[in-house]
Design an enzyme around this catalytic site. Structure first.
Site, short mmCIF file in Angstrom:
data_model
loop_
_atom_site.label_atom_id
_atom_site.label_comp_id
_atom_site.label_asym_id
_atom_site.label_seq_id
_atom_site.Cartn_x
_atom_site.Cartn_y
_atom_site.Cartn_z
N LYS A 1 -3.99 6.53 -3.03
CA LYS A 1 -3.22 7.69 -2.62
C LYS A 1 -2.01 7.27 -1.78
O LYS A 1 -0.93 7.84 -1.89
CB LYS A 1 -4.11 8.64 -1.83
CG LYS A 1 -3.45 9.93 -1.38
CD LYS A 1 -4.45 10.81 -0.64
CE LYS A 1 -3.82 12.14 -0.21
NZ LYS A 1 -4.77 12.99 0.53
N GLN A 2 -2.22 6.32 -0.91
CA GLN A 2 -1.13 5.79 -0.08
C GLN A 2 -1.45 4.34 0.27
O GLN A 2 -2.61 3.94 0.23
CB GLN A 2 -0.94 6.63 1.17
CG GLN A 2 -2.10 6.62 2.15
CD GLN A 2 -1.91 7.63 3.27
OE1 GLN A 2 -1.96 8.82 3.06
NE2 GLN A 2 -1.68 7.14 4.47
N TRP B 1 -3.63 12.33 12.54
CA TRP B 1 -2.94 11.08 12.88
C TRP B 1 -1.48 11.13 12.50
O TRP B 1 -0.68 10.31 12.95
CB TRP B 1 -3.63 9.88 12.22
CG TRP B 1 -3.42 9.73 10.73
CD1 TRP B 1 -3.57 10.70 9.78
CD2 TRP B 1 -3.03 8.55 10.04
NE1 TRP B 1 -3.31 10.19 8.53
CE2 TRP B 1 -2.97 8.87 8.66
CE3 TRP B 1 -2.72 7.25 10.42
CZ2 TRP B 1 -2.62 7.95 7.68
CZ3 TRP B 1 -2.38 6.33 9.45
CH2 TRP B 1 -2.32 6.67 8.09
N GLU C 1 -7.23 8.27 0.83
CA GLU C 1 -8.37 9.18 0.69
C GLU C 1 -8.83 9.37 -0.75
O GLU C 1 -9.71 10.20 -1.00
CB GLU C 1 -8.01 10.52 1.34
CG GLU C 1 -7.87 10.39 2.84
CD GLU C 1 -7.29 11.63 3.50
OE1 GLU C 1 -7.27 11.67 4.74
OE2 GLU C 1 -6.84 12.55 2.78
#
Length: 737
Positions: A590-591, A336, A478
């Site tokens: 993580k983000q 993506w 993730e």
């Protein structure tokens, strides 16, 4: 030989040689032209290097990773012997070293002052470019100047088919031939049977006689030139290389032989002028100017450059992998990262390239259909990692990062499903910004509709709560897997289903034949479309009306809250620090999933929701050592909550990702998503470009030390110039073609 003039704001420089950082610099100095790229290795080679070049679409089977981009036969090879001594930075003494990349033209140069083991000093200069005007051409120019001796100089220019992908060999030798000045080599991949042909022409200029020979070594033909040089008489020359694969020519060997026969050396000056003009056109469309911050200016141009050299201009059946064409990371697979992070640069500045990248998803739609069918769903489910066919190529198991004897189960290929909506989002944005109705009619609509079928069939009805859900998924963050109702996934799925219905109406009004065709082929029955409406209205999309908070996934707020600031200083990610399972049990992310959602779908959320979620998720995000995808989005959202200087800190994390090797993994290749995010952070964050159904506008939020930002973007075929300064309204004008 004259060196190019160095322009500091267009130049990436390495002022001394450090073997410990060599692989990092190999990535930074990657050059290419959208067909193939070569890492910034030394022509003569160096011990421990990661010598590789990659061409779009050249995949071959490999254990564990299913398939990977194949390291091309080595066409850079250029060995020089100085009166019997091999030139190598691994021996002797480096008296001076300077290497630089001119991003205006993709020219990589190196100058070395070297003392040999026998005490003889030589100044050597190398320059090379991969032509943007002639995509199958690469030229290396070199000069050798003995400073305190005279003797024989021998140049060996090889085409080496004995290459591998980190010790895995993909090439079988097919044929070759060598004459005194020309050589060609043909190999083919072992499983996919893709042929590639390389041709080389060696031209050497000297004040004395040049002896030439060709060594017809199997799978490694070498051209040799010998001549005399002295302090008064240096030598110079060119290695001219042609590369064609079976994807561009039915018989690449014939094309290479023809080009060699028509070559008249020296070729550099003629080829250079066409190449430089091509780069001038690219930068005219894509450049971003930042005044008041030289580091940011170079970093933005570096990010744009790395995406431009990986962007397919002649091929709509390939896309840009997560590590572009610059390294072995992720084996050349497409994520993506392309649609959400890299594509906007091209959609807004080079829509022809964006169209190619989106067409790749159309050409691989059958692979997505196969995945949906295997998983028991309708329609098309795009793979988390994609390669030549569009089938899922995410590895199921990989070695543990801390203990290679242990394996880690990789779940992203099974349950990170948001990518289908990401692709639909990118298609819709491209259409909205370019007005390319033909693409939407002929390709985009089919993708959006068939992936909407997947979302409708994947939705799970919860009778106890009277709602649809998506359970057992992974969102962009993730650190947390096997979660239910990831907010990013659910909101994007709902948006996707609604847009699909809108597109269906548009087709009915503007392309009735295509509408009828897709209704029939995709089995879009009234019952199917009724289910879409039902999922849209009853899908769980969390939002607390009291606090304005969107829970990242169900149960996230009940996970252990960790103050990341208390863990400083550190130089590893939260997942490494706590372990995979340990990180999964915390709120550390993580983000920023939720902030990414707010960024992509701003029309759904008011300012109070944006501020509340920014305040909550920012301190819980692993900004420095989490995902390289996060900092640019964090920067954009910081601008939107009125914190441009805080945004600048996040922006520079993204800008330095590869140039400063922030995460210690730049040797694996360029972080393509981070590079695309850097451009987005400037244009959509600091400049505040916002696009809606009715048009576009600017809401600038410049860092306090920036004096000016200027860039161009395309809107429905028209080029718009923008210029922003701190204390004046934005200057905007349309470029008349």
């Amino acid at each position: 030989m004259q060196t190019s003039t160095i322009h500091p704001l267009w130049c990436i420089e390495q002022s001394h040689f450090d073997p410990q950082t060599q692989r990092h610099w190999e990535t930074v100095f990657t050059t290419g032209n959208g067909l193939f790229c070569a890492r910034g290795v030394f022509e003569e080679g160096y011990r421990g290097e990661e010598r590789a070049a990659f061409m779009h679409g050249i995949f071959d089977d490999v254990p564990v990773h299913f398939t990977e981009l194949v390291n091309l036969p080595d066409a850079l090879e250029l060995e020089i012997f100085l009166d019997g001594e091999r030139f190598s930075l691994g021996q002797g003494e480096i008296l001076a070293f300077h290497r630089w990349l001119d991003m205006r033209t993709g020219l990589l140069e190196r100058e070395v002052h070297w003392r040999s083991p026998r005490g003889r000093t030589t100044r050597l200069h190398f320059a090379r470019f991969i032509s943007l005007a002639d995509p199958h051409l690469m030229i290396i120019r070199f000069s050798v100047h003995p400073l305190d001796y005279q003797g024989e100089i021998e140049v060996r220019a090889g085409l080496n088919g004995e290459v591998d992908n980190l010790q895995f060999k993909h090439w079988d030798w097919q044929a070759q031939a060598t004459s005194q000045q020309q050589a060609w080599l043909v190999c083919s991949t072992r499983k996919t049977n893709l042929p590639i042909a390389l041709g080389a022409y060696l031209h050497v200029e000297s004040h004395t006689i040049v002896e030439r020979a060709g060594w017809d070594v199997r799978n490694h033909p070498v051209l040799v030139a010998r001549t005399l040089a002295s302090p008064e008489n240096l030598i110079s020359g060119e290695k001219i290389v042609y590369i064609y694969s079976g994807r561009e020519a039915p018989n690449p060997q014939d094309v290479v032989q023809s080009r060699l026969a028509q070559t008249h050396a020296p070729l550099w000056e003629q080829a250079w002028s066409e190449h430089a003009r091509a780069w001038e056109r690219e930068w005219d469309a894509c450049d971003v100017i930042i005044e008041g911050d030289e580091e940011a200016q170079r970093a933005v141009r570096f990010s744009i450059f790395q995406l431009l050299i990986a962007a397919p201009r002649q091929d709509e059946k390939v896309s840009i992998g997560a590590k572009t064409l610059s390294g072995y990371g992720y084996r050349g697979h497409v994520f993506w990262d392309t649609e959400i992070f890299m594509l906007p640069l091209f959609t807004y500045t080079r829509p022809e390239i964006a169209r190619n990248l989106l067409s790749y998803r159309w050409h691989t739609l059958d692979g997505a259909r196969r995945k949906a069918q295997r998983n028991g769903y309708k329609g098309a489910q795009y793979p988390w990692e994609s390669a030549a066919t569009g089938d899922e190529v995410t590895p199921t198991w990989v070695p543990h990062y801390a203990d290679p004897t242990q394996l880690i189960r990789i779940w992203t290929g099974d349950i990170e499903i948001h990518i289908s909506a990401d692709i639909a989002y990118a298609i819709y944005q491209y259409w909205r910004i370019t007005g390319d109705d033909a693409f939407m009619r002929d390709r985009g609509a089919e993708i959006i509709l068939d992936t909407a079928r997947f979302w409708a069939s994947r939705a799970e009805w919860n009778p106890n709560l009277n709602r649809y859900e998506y359970t057992n998924v992974i969102g962009p963050d993730e650190y947390h897997d096997h979660v239910d109702n990831n907010a990013y996934t659910n909101y994007l799925a709902r948006w996707h289903l609604q847009i699909a219905l809108n597109i269906l109406e548009w087709l009915r009004d503007h392309a009735p034949d295509r509408h009828a065709d897709l209704i029939h082929r995709l089995e879009l029955t009234p019952a199917e479309l009724t289910r879409w409406q039902d999922v849209i209205h009853k899908l769980y999309c969390p939002l607390d009306p009291q606090t304005g908070l969107i829970e990242q996934f169900e149960g996230y707020f009940q996970r252990k809250d960790v103050r990341l600031a208390d863990l400083e200083p550190r130089n590893v990610s939260i997942q490494v620090l706590f372990g995979i399972e340990g990180a999964n049990e915390t709120q550390a992310i993580k983000q920023p999933d939720v902030l990414m959602l707010l960024y992509l779908l701003p029309e759904l959320f008011n300012a109070e929701v944006v501020h509340a979620n920014y305040a909550y998720y920012t301190p819980r995000t692993d900004h420095t050592y989490g995902s390289s995808l996060g900092p640019s989005i964090q920067a954009i959202m910081a601008c939107r909550v009125g914190r441009p200087d805080e945004a600048y800190e996040h922006f520079m994390r993204a800008a330095r990702a590869d140039l400063d090797n922030v995460r210690g993994n730049a040797e694996d290749g360029i972080h393509g998503a981070s590079a695309g995010g850097v451009w987005q952070a400037v244009v959509f964050g600091f400049a505040g470009l916002q696009v809606s159904e009715t048009g576009w506008g600017l809401k600038p939020a410049l860092p306090s030390h920036w004096k000016r930002v200027a860039f161009k973007f395309m809107w429905h075929g028209q080029s718009i110039c923008t210029e922003i300064t701190p204390h004046s309204p934005p200057s905007i004008h349309q470029v008349i073609s």
